[in-house]
Design an enzyme around this catalytic site. Structure first.
Site, PDB file in Angstrom:
ATOM      1  N   HIS A  82       0.849  -1.197   0.000  1.00 24.34           N
ATOM      2  CA  HIS A  82       0.000   0.000   0.000  1.00 24.34           C
ATOM      3  C   HIS A  82       0.885   1.248   0.000  1.00 24.34           C
ATOM      4  O   HIS A  82       2.031   1.193   0.430  1.00 24.34           O
ATOM      5  CB  HIS A  82      -0.827   0.089   1.291  1.00 24.34           C
ATOM      6  CG  HIS A  82      -1.679  -1.091   1.597  1.00 24.34           C
ATOM      7  ND1 HIS A  82      -3.023  -1.115   1.363  1.00 24.34           N
ATOM      8  CD2 HIS A  82      -1.380  -2.301   2.152  1.00 24.34           C
ATOM      9  CE1 HIS A  82      -3.531  -2.277   1.767  1.00 24.34           C
ATOM     10  NE2 HIS A  82      -2.550  -3.022   2.247  1.00 24.34           N
ATOM     11  N   GLU A 150       2.536  -1.021   4.467  1.00 22.12           N
ATOM     12  CA  GLU A 150       2.273   0.359   4.062  1.00 22.12           C
ATOM     13  C   GLU A 150       3.602   1.047   3.762  1.00 22.12           C
ATOM     14  O   GLU A 150       4.547   0.947   4.547  1.00 22.12           O
ATOM     15  CB  GLU A 150       1.582   1.138   5.196  1.00 22.12           C
ATOM     16  CG  GLU A 150       0.164   0.704   5.490  1.00 22.12           C
ATOM     17  CD  GLU A 150      -0.858   1.303   4.526  1.00 22.12           C
ATOM     18  OE1 GLU A 150      -0.466   2.123   3.666  1.00 22.12           O
ATOM     19  OE2 GLU A 150      -2.040   0.943   4.645  1.00 22.12           O
ATOM     20  N   HIS A 190      -2.621  -3.174  -3.372  1.00 16.99           N
ATOM     21  CA  HIS A 190      -4.004  -2.990  -2.921  1.00 16.99           C
ATOM     22  C   HIS A 190      -4.928  -2.733  -4.115  1.00 16.99           C
ATOM     23  O   HIS A 190      -6.032  -3.248  -4.192  1.00 16.99           O
ATOM     24  CB  HIS A 190      -4.052  -1.808  -1.939  1.00 16.99           C
ATOM     25  CG  HIS A 190      -5.283  -1.772  -1.091  1.00 16.99           C
ATOM     26  ND1 HIS A 190      -5.560  -0.734  -0.242  1.00 16.99           N
ATOM     27  CD2 HIS A 190      -6.314  -2.643  -0.956  1.00 16.99           C
ATOM     28  CE1 HIS A 190      -6.714  -0.973   0.380  1.00 16.99           C
ATOM     29  NE2 HIS A 190      -7.187  -2.124  -0.041  1.00 16.99           N
ATOM     30  N   ASP A 202      -3.548   2.353  -4.686  1.00 15.77           N
ATOM     31  CA  ASP A 202      -2.204   2.165  -4.147  1.00 15.77           C
ATOM     32  C   ASP A 202      -1.651   0.768  -4.408  1.00 15.77           C
ATOM     33  O   ASP A 202      -2.419  -0.187  -4.452  1.00 15.77           O
ATOM     34  CB  ASP A 202      -2.172   2.486  -2.643  1.00 15.77           C
ATOM     35  CG  ASP A 202      -3.148   1.648  -1.810  1.00 15.77           C
ATOM     36  OD1 ASP A 202      -4.222   1.285  -2.322  1.00 15.77           O
ATOM     37  OD2 ASP A 202      -2.824   1.358  -0.645  1.00 15.77           O
TER      38      ASP A 202
HETATM   39 ZN   LIG Z   1      -4.181   0.500   0.680  1.00 14.32          ZN
END
Ligand SMILES: [Zn+2]
Length: 372
Positions: A82, A150, A190, A202
């Site tokens: 992400h 992330e 994602h 993302d």
């Molecule tokens: Zn995401």
């Protein structure tokens, strides 16, 4: 990012600036990545040299936002990347703090900051909340069986992912692929698994997938050194020094306590027995700490602080700790934690000593390191 948009007030409180949803950005040309940075392309493979694939060091910031995996940890079979869509934030710790808010109801296992620092919010064996409505290669509820990473980035297709982020991501993914047997094709984004399609964008268009996959392949082949110190299991297990422990860290503790005037035995033995125990307790009682004779994070930090204060006063300038000689069993992370009071400051030591350190995982007894 999972669903930061759903929590505009929270984001406001955390002062994480986001681009207005209505901003239309023209697509940017994909920047040319200099060849030397494309891992796997240009590496000279030396036969007989193999770099181990270990878990990179992480900063632990446990989040309450997780559940159990219906299929258990053995079901881990995908990695989802992400971007955070957090424009003004550069540190992974800010995102880690956000994930610690139970009202946020989102999390990811790992977050990689602009400087390459990795925050871990959820244990791998648990189900983090990052993918939302999703399906991957015919199987739904991707959170059940994936690890979420992330990457701190504005997500506007212009904010560049840093070299440090690519390096940390490659280290982390290589370790995951090896540990959980995740096929390389099952590292996904994602945007590629969300339902409905188009709900997520993302990681953004300027994310270099090729660089990551080539890097992971090279790491797994042992052709590429880790970019950061890995977690040293011995060091973790031996976090606290107490009566009965021994080794180079005890020896360093004795030397430090000697510098501070608390340890006066004729030599630094490296064995934590009654005299060291008494010295630690004396130090603790004079520094407002729990007097238990155990050197944990608080006492370590207090010793580091006292050494720093001492070295700052002119009368004892000679005792200033401006360098450190590596002993057997040391890691950069452990040295930074012990002498600077914060393990993540290993990067400062590493960058100060680029002339003698080629690989932060490879330090040798007898090397003298400059300290910040
Ligand atoms: Zn995401």
């Amino acid at each position: 990012m999972a669903d930061l948009n759903m929590y505009p007030n929270l984001m406001k409180r955390l002062q994480i600036a986001r681009p207005p949803a209505t901003t239309v950005l023209s697509p940017q040309p994909k920047p040319e990545v200099p060849k030397a940075q494309v891992a796997g392309d240009t590496l000279e493979v030396q036969s007989g040299v193999s770099h181990p694939v270990n878990k990179p060091s992480v900063i632990s910031m446990p989040s309450p936002n997780f559940g159990s995996r219906p299929g258990g940890a053995s079901d881990i079979s995908a990695i989802v990347l992400h971007h955070t869509a957090s424009g003004s934030v550069s540190a992974a710790q800010n995102i880690g703090r956000y994930f610690q808010n139970p009202d946020a109801e989102v999390s990811a296992h790992y977050t990689i900051g602009k400087d390459g620092a990795i925050v871990q919010s959820v244990q791998d064996g648990k189900r983090a909340w990052h993918a939302g409505e999703s399906t991957f290669q015919g199987r739904g509820d991707v959170n059940d069986y994936s690890l979420g990473i992330e990457i701190v980035n504005a997500g506007d297709n212009r904010d560049a992912y840093t070299d440090a982020q690519y390096s940390a991501l490659i280290d982390l993914c290589a370790w995951m692929v090896k540990t959980y047997n995740v096929p390389l094709e099952r590292i996904t984004g994602h945007r590629d698994i969300c339902i409905p399609k188009g709900r997520k964008t993302d990681p953004s268009d300027n994310f270099d997938w090729d660089r990551v996959k080539k890097g992971v392949t090279a790491r797994l082949a042992g052709q590429m050194p880790a970019s950061a110190p890995s977690v040293d299991p011995d060091d973790r297990a031996g976090d606290n020094l107490a009566k009965g422990t021994s080794g180079p860290r005890v020896k360093q503790l004795q030397a430090d306590l000697r510098t501070l005037g608390y340890f006066t035995y004729k030599e630094d033995t490296g064995t934590f027995a009654d005299i060291t125990h008494a010295s630690v307790k004396k130090f603790q009682s004079e520094h407002g700490l729990d007097v238990d004779g155990v050197v944990g994070p608080k006492t370590s930090a207090a010793i580091a602080g006292a050494l720093k204060n001492k070295s700052g006063s002119p009368s004892t300038a000679a005792a200033a700790k401006s360098s450190y000689t590596v002993v057997s069993g040391d890691t950069l992370f452990a040295i930074a934690r012990r002498l600077l009071g914060d393990g993540t400051r290993w990067r400062e030591i590493y960058s100060l000593n680029q002339d003698i350190l080629k690989d932060p995982n490879k330090i040798f007894p007898g090397q003298t390191l400059k300290l910040p």
